[in-house]
Design a protein around this motif. Structure first.
Motif, mmCIF file in Angstrom:
data_model
loop_
_atom_site.group_PDB
_atom_site.id
_atom_site.type_symbol
_atom_site.label_atom_id
_atom_site.label_comp_id
_atom_site.label_asym_id
_atom_site.label_seq_id
_atom_site.Cartn_x
_atom_site.Cartn_y
_atom_site.Cartn_z
ATOM 1 N N PHE A 291 0.830 -1.165 0.052
ATOM 2 C CA PHE A 291 -0.054 -0.641 -0.428
ATOM 3 C C PHE A 291 1.217 1.222 -0.033
ATOM 4 N N SER B 156 3.630 1.638 -0.990
ATOM 5 C CA SER B 156 5.046 2.331 -2.104
ATOM 6 C C SER B 156 4.244 1.967 -3.241
ATOM 7 N N VAL B 157 2.611 1.167 -3.037
ATOM 8 C CA VAL B 157 2.292 1.632 -4.826
ATOM 9 C C VAL B 157 1.112 2.800 -4.528
ATOM 10 N N PHE B 158 0.518 3.527 -3.452
ATOM 11 C CA PHE B 158 -0.506 3.920 -3.702
ATOM 12 C C PHE B 158 -0.350 5.520 -3.088
ATOM 13 N N ALA B 159 -0.183 5.628 -1.475
ATOM 14 C CA ALA B 159 -0.189 6.637 -0.482
ATOM 15 C C ALA B 159 1.242 7.011 -0.253
ATOM 16 N N LYS B 160 1.440 8.671 -0.335
ATOM 17 C CA LYS B 160 2.768 9.439 0.187
ATOM 18 C C LYS B 160 1.840 9.860 1.133
ATOM 19 N N ALA B 161 0.257 9.888 0.845
ATOM 20 C CA ALA B 161 -0.201 11.346 1.533
ATOM 21 C C ALA B 161 -0.072 10.173 3.406
ATOM 22 N N ILE C 37 -2.112 10.678 5.883
ATOM 23 C CA ILE C 37 -3.573 10.675 5.608
ATOM 24 C C ILE C 37 -3.961 9.225 6.017
ATOM 25 N N PHE C 38 -3.193 9.101 4.358
ATOM 26 C CA PHE C 38 -3.605 7.236 4.060
ATOM 27 C C PHE C 38 -2.637 6.697 5.039
#
Lengths: 297, 297, 297, 297
Positions: free
Chosen positions: D206, D208-213, D215-216
């Protein structure tokens, strides 16, 4: 008529028995052979394979648990397809998928055999008491030929045209309707209970206002009492049938959001260990969600 | 008895008429005064305010459209509360929220007045034909006193204990059950139709297998025909009632996922311009989702 | 290494190209042979069957559209299984079902061949720019052997243990996460829009508060603009992947109610003729439900 | 500027502190007076009523728990409305309903006072570190006047036009987005876990692929660990905010099916005794549905 009968479970046994009782000559087959004993006593011959039950038959019924069992007994080795005479008819009463029904339609047609789809509504008691309702679809002449057999099974028959899979669609829709009513009752009972209304009082309103139909009254009674064993129809079979409705919906491009919701609740029931309870155990899930009652064990 | 009657809509008018017909002395009030004419011809006196209708009454009925109307006519200026004699009883038959019912319970008790919650099941034709089913809750002595009035309205009565709000919960649950059945039918019809089963044939199965209850047969017929106007019960009222069930569920901490689904469908109907069609227009929404039919206009 | 590559679609072509660019010797196969031309120009040999691409390979990649295509190319006549040398490894990068991945695991093991499941995250541009993220699972030694190939495809790799199907589960979960975020954005944009907030302003908040991840920013941008063609990833593929997640959930007994909701929305999109639009067209469905915009045509 | 500040909870205290730190003259009020001590030490005056805090102010902030608290402190006896000077501005940062925001807009306008709606994104740590993101809406001149105060609270500001309620809509949508992502993660983790994927490995993908935010990432971390206490944001507040989004949707006629699903899950959490856990306890509910883990006690 010479009739083969494949599948002697809770439903199949009383159905076969009624056919025997109506004077037809039966050859029966069941995976677990001992289940055939009652039929034997009624004069039926017991076959070693589905093929053997089909070999000399004019009509072969099948009443099996799911797609897997039906596929094996009909299309598998020593299956019905391999032995049924040309022009003899396979009447499939199992609750199977629309997709499998379409495969069977084609396979039998290719073999020069007939195929009528004729699922039934009713539980084992209804089968025993000739109170089933049959929905049948298939080529007109074939339906005509098996009509005396179908009417020997129950209290009535609806014909749904020449496409066998139509009857499967209607059977799946019917089970979906029952499950929907149970879910609605389950949520209503949970709401009423937590608002201080006795479950018995709510049941009384339901019976007075809504349902004269025993099918709904019985389930409402089960949910009111919280009595989910023994299962009349197991929750894991409810999951199967609602899933088949969703598959049919996907193939026909029909979204069924209420069926999706039911599927998730049935799957939750299975995951939490209620797969062998009656499918009306939706009522217990609603109570648990509401914090009314914890799952035991 | 001297009876006040507040609210002369589609339901209130035949209910008041039946009370007059049973020999009770009526004073009626309606926001639009002209609607009182038929009652006047039956000998009722027409009041200028709810207070005036309550002033000399032993019992005041109210049958209003929603929380807003009920709040104004009872708790507002020149409302029932301000004029009802001590020990006289307010019978609230409106489909209102559990929360408002609880506020009314308290307000009347504080004023030394009685309060019975007595919503009814049935559409205007049933009201006219004394075929309503009444669910009543409130202090035992008060329910006893108004019983002759309640039995003059319909074919039966279920008592739900001393807490008035219980009757509102059950009424909301009942409308939720009807909506659930309609949604299940709507999805089933869409599936059957797209799988090549005639809507009329599916209706036939439904009637044979499931419902002897006219309440379900009628809705199934409407959905089969796709006939949603004129509205017997408007879709926007369906939205209101399911929303009230959800509010009651939230207050009591009871999740109602099927009610949530119905709410979203009713709200979609309203947003797409179907608020004034019959609430069985769920059937049209199911067809549109399935790409069977586009919304006109 | 000698590498076979099966499937030269939008994703397969740039992936194969990167392997060729990293100095590996390629034999490629695609159902429509003309798609192999760009690879040919990079020096790859073009095979007539999957078997031919596998015959002399140390590793064979497959990157195919769905279970059906993967089953045919691997298990079918002249498929990979029939020709891959013992100890050579099949790396499956397709987004296929957990069930098929388990069948492939067994089939290759029975044949003495290796099998690594290695689906990728990223769209065609990411594939071209070596920006894919790979999730890989399989026997340690086999993953080790193919590692140089996997790292040539993208910017990173997560290893998920020895059971190949684990990687498929994670890939399906990933697509489910993206679809969930799109649905949440779609509903939020519809709410904001109907409450008078400009879609551009809402997008600005989203970017500032939530997402630095391009994966979410890009979809939010598409939904804000209502730009759903050409499809980067078709809505009908979204339906496929969410359905596969639900199947995996059923097999493992994990209810996924949000996935059920997404499935119904994707299926509605397909039924209403949006199957070839981008899967972010969930945004259009949300607008239509809210009565903001009607489907054209 | 002379600034009143109403509500010194987890969020209000650091916000007020930052305003004091930026050199503004503060008069603060809190229901529980002792919470004002830290501000007193920073030189703020402590008022006995909201009215007193508003009396000489150019701007009054309010940061309160819910509609009820906001209504009382602003519109109630000794509330802000009764004392705020003409042309002074009330800045409402509470997460309140769209409907209440609209009532406040009107009430302040009628009294010749200004009203800016300016909810914030970020948890207490973000408030303390001036990392909040503010979304503001209201008459241009008023927003202009309070801008220095808003920028003293956080890292940025999005302006959303002249209608204050727009900012409330966006704040509610934002919390809905976070809850959606948490639900998607919760279901994904349950699926991955039951399919044999370590929760830590899924978290790694998760991130690595999705969130730099952050908050997530933070919520994903909490769900991966199953760490739901102490609550950063209580599950019962999640229920409140999603319910407010649904109310806003109903008023604007926007169906929000994903929000309905979240509401049911949050309500289930509350009903089962998790109301005071963090709202990411959606992760625990997903595990329980899947039979992975039973609720303790």
């Amino acid at each position: 008529m010479k009739v083969g009968f494949i599948g002697l479970g809770n439903m199949g046994t009383p159905m076969a028995s009624n056919l025997a009782g109506a004077g037809h000559e039966l050859v029966v087959w069941n995976r677990t052979a001992s289940k055939a004993d009652p039929l034997k006593q009624q004069g039926a011959r017991v076959a070693k394979t589905p093929a053997e039950a089909a070999r000399d038959a004019e009509v072969v019924f099948s009443m099996l648990a799911d797609d897997h069992a039906a596929e094996e007994a009909v299309l598998g080795r020593d299956g019905v397809l391999s032995a049924l005479p040309k022009n003899a008819i396979h009447v499939s009463s199992s609750t199977i998928s629309v997709a499998l029904s379409e495969r069977l339609t084609k396979a039998h047609a290719d073999a020069g055999q007939g195929y009528v789809s004729a699922p039934v509504f009713g539980r084992p008691e209804a089968a025993a008491g000739k109170q089933l309702w049959v929905v049948a679809a298939g080529p007109k002449a074939q339906v005509e030929k098996v009509r005396p057999l179908l009417t020997a099974l129950g209290r009535g028959l609806t014909e749904l045209g020449e496409r066998p899979a139509a009857a499967n669609t209607v059977k799946l829709s019917g089970n979906f309707l029952i499950a929907s009513m149970m879910e609605a009752l389950s949520e209503s009972f949970a709401l009423a209970e937590k608002c201080g209304v006795e479950r018995a009082a709510f049941l009384d309103v339901f019976k007075s206002v809504f349902a004269k139909a025993p099918i709904f009254e019985n389930y409402a009674g089960a949910i009111a009492k919280g009595q989910y064993t023994p299962a009349g129809f197991a929750l894991r079979l409810g999951l199967k049938d609602v899933s088949l409705a969703l598959e049919a919906g996907r193939a026909a491009e029909v979204p069924l959001p209420l069926a999706s919701l039911l599927r998730d609740h049935f799957l939750t029931g299975v995951a939490q260990g209620r797969g062998d309870e009656d499918w009306s155990a939706l009522g217990a899930l609603a109570q648990e969600r509401a914090g009314i009652k914890k799952k035991q064990g």
